[in-house]
Design an enzyme around this catalytic site. Structure first.
Site, short mmCIF file in Angstrom:
data_model
loop_
_atom_site.label_atom_id
_atom_site.label_comp_id
_atom_site.label_asym_id
_atom_site.label_seq_id
_atom_site.Cartn_x
_atom_site.Cartn_y
_atom_site.Cartn_z
N LYS A 1 0.74 -1.46 -0.15
CA LYS A 1 0.12 -0.03 0.01
C LYS A 1 0.86 1.20 0.03
O LYS A 1 0.32 2.46 0.28
CB LYS A 1 -1.11 -0.02 1.05
CG LYS A 1 -1.87 -1.23 1.41
CD LYS A 1 -2.18 -1.84 0.13
CE LYS A 1 -3.35 -1.09 -0.42
NZ LYS A 1 -3.53 -2.05 -2.04
N HIS B 1 7.28 -7.21 -2.19
CA HIS B 1 7.12 -6.60 -0.92
C HIS B 1 8.06 -7.03 0.04
O HIS B 1 7.91 -7.06 1.46
CB HIS B 1 5.68 -6.93 -0.26
CG HIS B 1 4.55 -6.09 -1.16
ND1 HIS B 1 4.64 -4.83 -1.60
CD2 HIS B 1 3.46 -6.48 -1.51
CE1 HIS B 1 3.47 -4.42 -2.03
NE2 HIS B 1 2.82 -5.73 -1.99
N ARG C 1 6.11 5.12 2.20
CA ARG C 1 4.71 6.04 2.33
C ARG C 1 4.59 6.29 3.55
O ARG C 1 4.84 5.50 4.72
CB ARG C 1 3.86 5.34 1.69
CG ARG C 1 2.27 6.24 1.56
CD ARG C 1 1.14 5.59 0.81
NE ARG C 1 0.20 6.51 0.79
CZ ARG C 1 -1.09 6.09 -0.01
NH1 ARG C 1 -1.32 4.82 0.08
NH2 ARG C 1 -2.00 6.96 0.10
N SER D 1 -4.91 2.58 3.68
CA SER D 1 -4.96 1.93 2.71
C SER D 1 -5.15 0.50 2.75
O SER D 1 -5.90 -0.25 1.83
CB SER D 1 -3.77 2.30 1.74
OG SER D 1 -3.80 1.84 0.49
P1 A3P Z 1 -5.19 4.54 -1.45
O1 A3P Z 1 -5.82 3.34 -0.87
O2 A3P Z 1 -4.72 5.43 -0.27
O3 A3P Z 1 -5.85 5.43 -2.38
P2 A3P Z 1 0.16 -0.39 -3.58
O4 A3P Z 1 0.09 -0.62 -5.12
O5 A3P Z 1 1.60 -0.58 -2.99
O6 A3P Z 1 -0.75 -1.60 -3.16
O7 A3P Z 1 -0.58 0.86 -3.23
C1 A3P Z 1 -2.06 1.28 -3.40
C2 A3P Z 1 -1.92 2.97 -3.00
O8 A3P Z 1 -1.41 3.41 -3.96
C3 A3P Z 1 -3.50 3.11 -2.94
O9 A3P Z 1 -3.74 4.30 -1.88
C4 A3P Z 1 -3.71 3.65 -4.67
O10 A3P Z 1 -4.81 4.65 -4.61
C5 A3P Z 1 -2.31 4.50 -4.72
N1 A3P Z 1 -1.98 4.89 -6.24
C6 A3P Z 1 -1.75 3.82 -7.03
N2 A3P Z 1 -1.57 4.59 -7.99
C7 A3P Z 1 -1.61 5.98 -7.78
C8 A3P Z 1 -1.33 7.20 -8.41
N3 A3P Z 1 -0.99 7.13 -9.72
N4 A3P Z 1 -1.37 8.41 -7.67
C9 A3P Z 1 -1.71 8.42 -6.54
N5 A3P Z 1 -1.88 7.16 -5.96
C10 A3P Z 1 -1.79 6.20 -6.48
#
Ligand code: A3P
Length: 291
Positions: free
Chosen positions: A57, A104, A126, A134
């Site tokens: 996340k 991860h 993050r 998230s």
């Molecule tokens: P949120 O749930 O806070 O919206 P991962 O890929 O590590 O699982 O992380 C997912 C998080 O990254 C989610 O956060 C998702 O919305 C965010 N994310 C993915 N692409 C993004 C982008 N282009 N801009 C901003 N946030 C992004």
């Protein structure tokens, strides 16, 4: 993926049977003890490999999109295999170099062959409070994760460390920060990507030795925007089967903002979090890189 325990297959009341590897829980739909052991002990890292490493996340799929847009020599269909998973491992082993790979893994489970190689790692950090929020929503929609009983309970698990899949955020970050300053390690944050995506892509290009002209750079930035990625079926997870990722229970590209934790934490929860953060991290990250 069939035949593997998940809450969707077993009914919501049943706990998810996580795969345990070296004391850390991993989601069962993707991982097996064998795939993790292979990734850790036997996976042969090549000098031109580039790894996208995160705690869940933290912007993994965002960085995947950016890297695969920068490195257009790599077929989009193969993109960046998750080499620690059963399906991803096969893809990684059949992948023509130079490979882009995602995981991860905490540093202690990363392929041992990496440490004698010139392969590169890109690590995205993050704000852990936003990671937690998230992760809380993601756990509800992904069948390989136990449904949190409540935000309070999930917060407790996150702070206690290895109760959450992929282990402790604190240990993950502490471990990977040992690589900071090394030539083959690129450290960035979700917040930096938000603040200056174009500059971040330029810095990534420099690290990767990939020259992009202005037009190509603009295309990467546009295609990696939250709005575009949310609509892009190749990265918004909507093509995954509902028994893996239930789109009725959430959206993978959920909000894509910094600071959503403020809408979820009480003042007391935030204070308790900060105290534990200080105890566990000391001054490791200096001023919060997400501020
Ligand atoms: P949120 O749930 O806070 O919206 P991962 O890929 O590590 O699982 O992380 C997912 C998080 O990254 C989610 O956060 C998702 O919305 C965010 N994310 C993915 N692409 C993004 C982008 N282009 N801009 C901003 N946030 C992004």
């Amino acid at each position: 993926l069939q035949g593997h325990p998940s809450k969707a297959l077993q009914g919501r009341a049943m706990p998810v049977e996580y795969v345990m590897y070296q004391g850390i829980k991993f989601p069962p739909a993707y991982n097996s003890e064998q795939s993790l052991h292979f990734a850790h002990r036997e996976f042969q890292v090549q000098d031109d490999d580039v790894f996208n490493v995160t705690y869940p996340k933290s912007g993994t799929v965002w960085m995947t999109e950016i890297l695969s847009l920068i490195c257009r020599t790599v077929l989009n269909s193969t993109r960046m295999p998750w080499f620690t998973t059963r399906l991803g491992l096969e893809a990684a082993l059949n992948y023509p170099p130079p490979r882009l790979l995602t995981c991860h893994l905490p540093i202690q489970l990363f392929p041992t062959s990496f440490f004698g190689s010139r392969a590169k790692v890109i690590y995205t950090l993050r704000n852990p409070k936003d990671v937690l929020v998230s992760y809380f929503y993601f756990s509800k929609m992904c069948s390989s994760y136990e449904d949190p009983e409540s935000f309070e309970q999930f917060l407790g698990d996150f702070l206690s460390g290895d109760a959450v899949p992929h282990g402790s955020w604190f240990n993950h970050v502490r471990g990977w920060m040992e690589m900071k300053g090394k030539d083959n390690f690129f450290f960035t944050t979700y917040e930096e990507l938000q603040q200056d995506l174009r500059g971040s892509v330029q810095r990534l290009c420099q690290f990767l030795g990939q020259a992009l002209d202005e037009g190509a750079l603009t295309a990467v930035v546009e295609n990696a925007s939250f709005r575009t990625m949310r609509e892009n079926q190749m990265c918004n997870s909507t093509l995954l089967p509902a028994d893996i990722m239930d789109q009725e229970k959430g959206t993978f590209l959920r909000k894509g903002i910094c600071g959503d934790w403020k809408n979820h934490f009480t003042a007391a929860q935030s204070k308790a979090f900060d105290g534990i953060y200080r105890d566990r991290m000391g001054g490791l990250l200096g001023a919060f890189p997400w501020d």
